[in-house]
Design a protein around this motif. Structure first.
Motif, PDB file in Angstrom:
ATOM      1  N   ALA A  62       0.800  -1.218   0.000  1.00 49.73           N
ATOM      2  CA  ALA A  62       0.000   0.000   0.000  1.00 49.73           C
ATOM      3  C   ALA A  62       0.838   1.276   0.000  1.00 49.73           C
ATOM      4  CB  ALA A  62      -0.912   0.004   1.228  1.00 49.73           C
ATOM      5  N   ARG A  63       2.123   1.171   0.222  1.00 50.78           N
ATOM      6  CA  ARG A  63       2.994   2.347   0.351  1.00 50.78           C
ATOM      7  C   ARG A  63       3.130   3.066  -0.981  1.00 50.78           C
ATOM      8  NH1 ARG A  63       9.424   2.079   1.430  1.00 50.78           N
ATOM      9  NH2 ARG A  63       9.301   0.963  -0.523  1.00 50.78           N
ATOM     10  N   PRO A  64       3.121   4.411  -0.963  1.00 51.45           N
ATOM     11  CA  PRO A  64       3.371   5.144  -2.209  1.00 51.45           C
ATOM     12  C   PRO A  64       4.747   4.795  -2.775  1.00 51.45           C
ATOM     13  CG  PRO A  64       2.615   6.623  -0.475  1.00 51.45           C
ATOM     14  CD  PRO A  64       2.869   5.288   0.167  1.00 51.45           C
ATOM     15  N   SER A  65       4.839   4.787  -4.078  1.00 52.24           N
ATOM     16  CA  SER A  65       6.091   4.361  -4.716  1.00 52.24           C
ATOM     17  C   SER A  65       6.921   5.531  -5.222  1.00 52.24           C
ATOM     18  CB  SER A  65       5.785   3.408  -5.875  1.00 52.24           C
ATOM     19  OG  SER A  65       4.995   4.068  -6.842  1.00 52.24           O
ATOM     20  N   VAL A  66       6.639   6.731  -4.781  1.00 46.73           N
ATOM     21  CA  VAL A  66       7.424   7.903  -5.196  1.00 46.73           C
ATOM     22  C   VAL A  66       8.105   8.510  -3.975  1.00 46.73           C
ATOM     23  CG1 VAL A  66       5.963   8.432  -7.181  1.00 46.73           C
ATOM     24  CG2 VAL A  66       5.442   9.446  -4.964  1.00 46.73           C
ATOM     25  N   GLY A  67       9.189   9.226  -4.233  1.00 44.33           N
ATOM     26  CA  GLY A  67       9.905   9.907  -3.152  1.00 44.33           C
ATOM     27  C   GLY A  67      10.648   8.977  -2.223  1.00 44.33           C
ATOM     28  N   LEU A  68      11.090   7.848  -2.721  1.00 45.93           N
ATOM     29  CA  LEU A  68      11.772   6.870  -1.877  1.00 45.93           C
ATOM     30  C   LEU A  68      13.302   6.996  -1.909  1.00 45.93           C
ATOM     31  CD1 LEU A  68       9.580   3.773  -2.761  1.00 45.93           C
ATOM     32  CD2 LEU A  68       9.385   5.293  -0.776  1.00 45.93           C
ATOM     33  N   GLU A  69      13.809   7.843  -2.792  1.00 46.10           N
ATOM     34  CA  GLU A  69      15.256   7.990  -2.897  1.00 46.10           C
ATOM     35  C   GLU A  69      15.811   8.542  -1.585  1.00 46.10           C
ATOM     36  OE1 GLU A  69      13.131   9.671  -4.948  1.00 46.10           O
ATOM     37  OE2 GLU A  69      13.138   8.217  -6.582  1.00 46.10           O
ATOM     38  N   ARG A  70      17.003   8.097  -1.239  1.00 45.12           N
ATOM     39  CA  ARG A  70      17.672   8.596  -0.051  1.00 45.12           C
ATOM     40  C   ARG A  70      19.170   8.409  -0.209  1.00 45.12           C
ATOM     41  NH1 ARG A  70      16.234   4.260   4.723  1.00 45.12           N
ATOM     42  NH2 ARG A  70      17.485   2.528   3.945  1.00 45.12           N
ATOM     43  N   GLU A  71      19.901   9.131   0.597  1.00 50.38           N
ATOM     44  CA  GLU A  71      21.361   9.022   0.599  1.00 50.38           C
ATOM     45  C   GLU A  71      21.787   8.388   1.909  1.00 50.38           C
ATOM     46  OE1 GLU A  71      25.315  11.905   0.759  1.00 50.38           O
ATOM     47  OE2 GLU A  71      23.326  12.809   0.638  1.00 50.38           O
ATOM     48  N   LEU A  72      22.527   7.307   1.821  1.00 47.19           N
ATOM     49  CA  LEU A  72      23.061   6.698   3.035  1.00 47.19           C
ATOM     50  C   LEU A  72      24.227   7.543   3.521  1.00 47.19           C
ATOM     51  CD1 LEU A  72      22.982   2.872   2.239  1.00 47.19           C
ATOM     52  CD2 LEU A  72      21.240   4.315   3.283  1.00 47.19           C
ATOM     53  N   LEU A  73      24.231   7.856   4.810  1.00 46.37           N
ATOM     54  CA  LEU A  73      25.261   8.713   5.379  1.00 46.37           C
ATOM     55  C   LEU A  73      26.335   7.923   6.110  1.00 46.37           C
ATOM     56  CD1 LEU A  73      22.884  11.463   6.803  1.00 46.37           C
ATOM     57  CD2 LEU A  73      24.130  11.487   4.621  1.00 46.37           C
ATOM     58  N   HIS A  74      25.922   6.963   6.901  1.00 53.03           N
ATOM     59  CA  HIS A  74      26.878   6.169   7.677  1.00 53.03           C
ATOM     60  C   HIS A  74      26.245   4.815   7.954  1.00 53.03           C
ATOM     61  CE1 HIS A  74      30.331   5.587  10.302  1.00 53.03           C
ATOM     62  NE2 HIS A  74      29.495   5.019  11.162  1.00 53.03           N
ATOM     63  N   THR A  75      26.887   3.769   7.509  1.00 50.53           N
ATOM     64  CA  THR A  75      26.358   2.413   7.682  1.00 50.53           C
ATOM     65  C   THR A  75      27.373   1.561   8.424  1.00 50.53           C
ATOM     66  OG1 THR A  75      25.099   2.599   5.625  1.00 50.53           O
ATOM     67  CG2 THR A  75      25.481   0.372   6.467  1.00 50.53           C
ATOM     68  N   VAL A  76      26.890   0.827   9.412  1.00 49.44           N
ATOM     69  CA  VAL A  76      27.727  -0.113  10.159  1.00 49.44           C
ATOM     70  C   VAL A  76      27.045  -1.473  10.114  1.00 49.44           C
ATOM     71  CG1 VAL A  76      28.729  -0.708  12.398  1.00 49.44           C
ATOM     72  CG2 VAL A  76      28.579   1.695  11.702  1.00 49.44           C
ATOM     73  N   ILE A  77      27.732  -2.439   9.529  1.00 52.83           N
ATOM     74  CA  ILE A  77      27.250  -3.821   9.493  1.00 52.83           C
ATOM     75  C   ILE A  77      28.216  -4.643  10.324  1.00 52.83           C
ATOM     76  CG2 ILE A  77      26.785  -5.832   8.034  1.00 52.83           C
ATOM     77  CD1 ILE A  77      26.133  -3.811   5.766  1.00 52.83           C
ATOM     78  N   THR A  78      27.668  -5.389  11.279  1.00 52.88           N
ATOM     79  CA  THR A  78      28.495  -6.210  12.164  1.00 52.88           C
ATOM     80  C   THR A  78      27.920  -7.615  12.177  1.00 52.88           C
ATOM     81  OG1 THR A  78      28.881  -4.265  13.551  1.00 52.88           O
ATOM     82  CG2 THR A  78      29.459  -6.405  14.489  1.00 52.88           C
ATOM     83  N   THR A  79      28.786  -8.594  11.983  1.00 49.45           N
ATOM     84  CA  THR A  79      28.339  -9.986  12.057  1.00 49.45           C
ATOM     85  C   THR A  79      28.881 -10.609  13.339  1.00 49.45           C
ATOM     86  OG1 THR A  79      30.235 -10.879  10.847  1.00 49.45           O
ATOM     87  CG2 THR A  79      28.342 -10.155   9.541  1.00 49.45           C
ATOM     88  N   HIS A  80      28.099 -11.542  13.853  1.00 49.76           N
ATOM     89  CA  HIS A  80      28.473 -12.268  15.069  1.00 49.76           C
ATOM     90  C   HIS A  80      28.348 -13.742  14.736  1.00 49.76           C
ATOM     91  CE1 HIS A  80      28.213  -8.445  17.239  1.00 49.76           C
ATOM     92  NE2 HIS A  80      27.126  -8.245  16.529  1.00 49.76           N
ATOM     93  N   GLY A  81      29.482 -14.407  14.564  1.00 52.91           N
ATOM     94  CA  GLY A  81      29.457 -15.775  14.090  1.00 52.91           C
ATOM     95  C   GLY A  81      29.089 -15.796  12.613  1.00 52.91           C
ATOM     96  N   GLN A  82      28.518 -16.898  12.172  1.00 52.50           N
ATOM     97  CA  GLN A  82      28.197 -17.063  10.753  1.00 52.50           C
ATOM     98  C   GLN A  82      26.726 -16.854  10.424  1.00 52.50           C
ATOM     99  OE1 GLN A  82      29.850 -21.065  10.347  1.00 52.50           O
ATOM    100  NE2 GLN A  82      31.533 -20.179   9.145  1.00 52.50           N
ATOM    101  N   ASP A  83      25.879 -16.655  11.450  1.00 54.02           N
ATOM    102  CA  ASP A  83      24.441 -16.674  11.194  1.00 54.02           C
ATOM    103  C   ASP A  83      23.658 -15.494  11.748  1.00 54.02           C
ATOM    104  OD1 ASP A  83      24.676 -19.211   9.926  1.00 54.02           O
ATOM    105  OD2 ASP A  83      24.745 -20.160  11.896  1.00 54.02           O
TER     106      ASP A  83
END
Length: 125
Positions: A62-83
């Protein structure tokens, strides 16, 4: 348990990027695929609290499909083990700064978001 195993980190980073691409393109099929299909999946959004995969799917449809663009500023991905992994990012959209957090788990069908949160910072004075 090891943190940020290179192979696992690469897999989650690829899944996160796929999610981000689908988000700004409003590729609902991919967005639905990347969330765990379970009633315990949670997505708290900027203006909605969604409990369970069915509510998340209905919101996406149901979400509108316009105006979804964005700029990522700072992303941190951390994994713990393999899963297990977390992905946290700040983003800018329409002059506002937002935050997104995702909990990713390796399921038999692949990496899936099991919990997510999106919020917007108050406008700058």
């Amino acid at each position: 348990m090891q943190t940020d195993l290179p192979e696992t980190l690469a897999e989650v980073t690829a899944a996160f990027r796929r999610y981000e691409q689908a988000l700004v393109a409003n590729d609902v099929a991919v967005l639905d695929e990347l969330f765990w299909n379970d009633p315990r999946t949670i997505r708290y959004g900027a203006g909605e609290n969604l409990h369970g995969y069915a509510e998340i799917m209905a919101f996406r449809a149901a979400r509108p499909s316009v105006g979804l663009e964005r700029e990522l500023l700072h992303t941190v991905i951390t994994t713990h083990g393999q899963d297990f992994a977390t992905a946290n990012t700040t983003f800018a959209r329409n002059g506002r700064v937002g935050r997104q957090s995702q909990t990713w788990v390796r399921r038999p069908e692949g990496w899936r978001v099991v919990a997510a949160h999106v919020s917007l910072m108050p406008p700058a004075p």
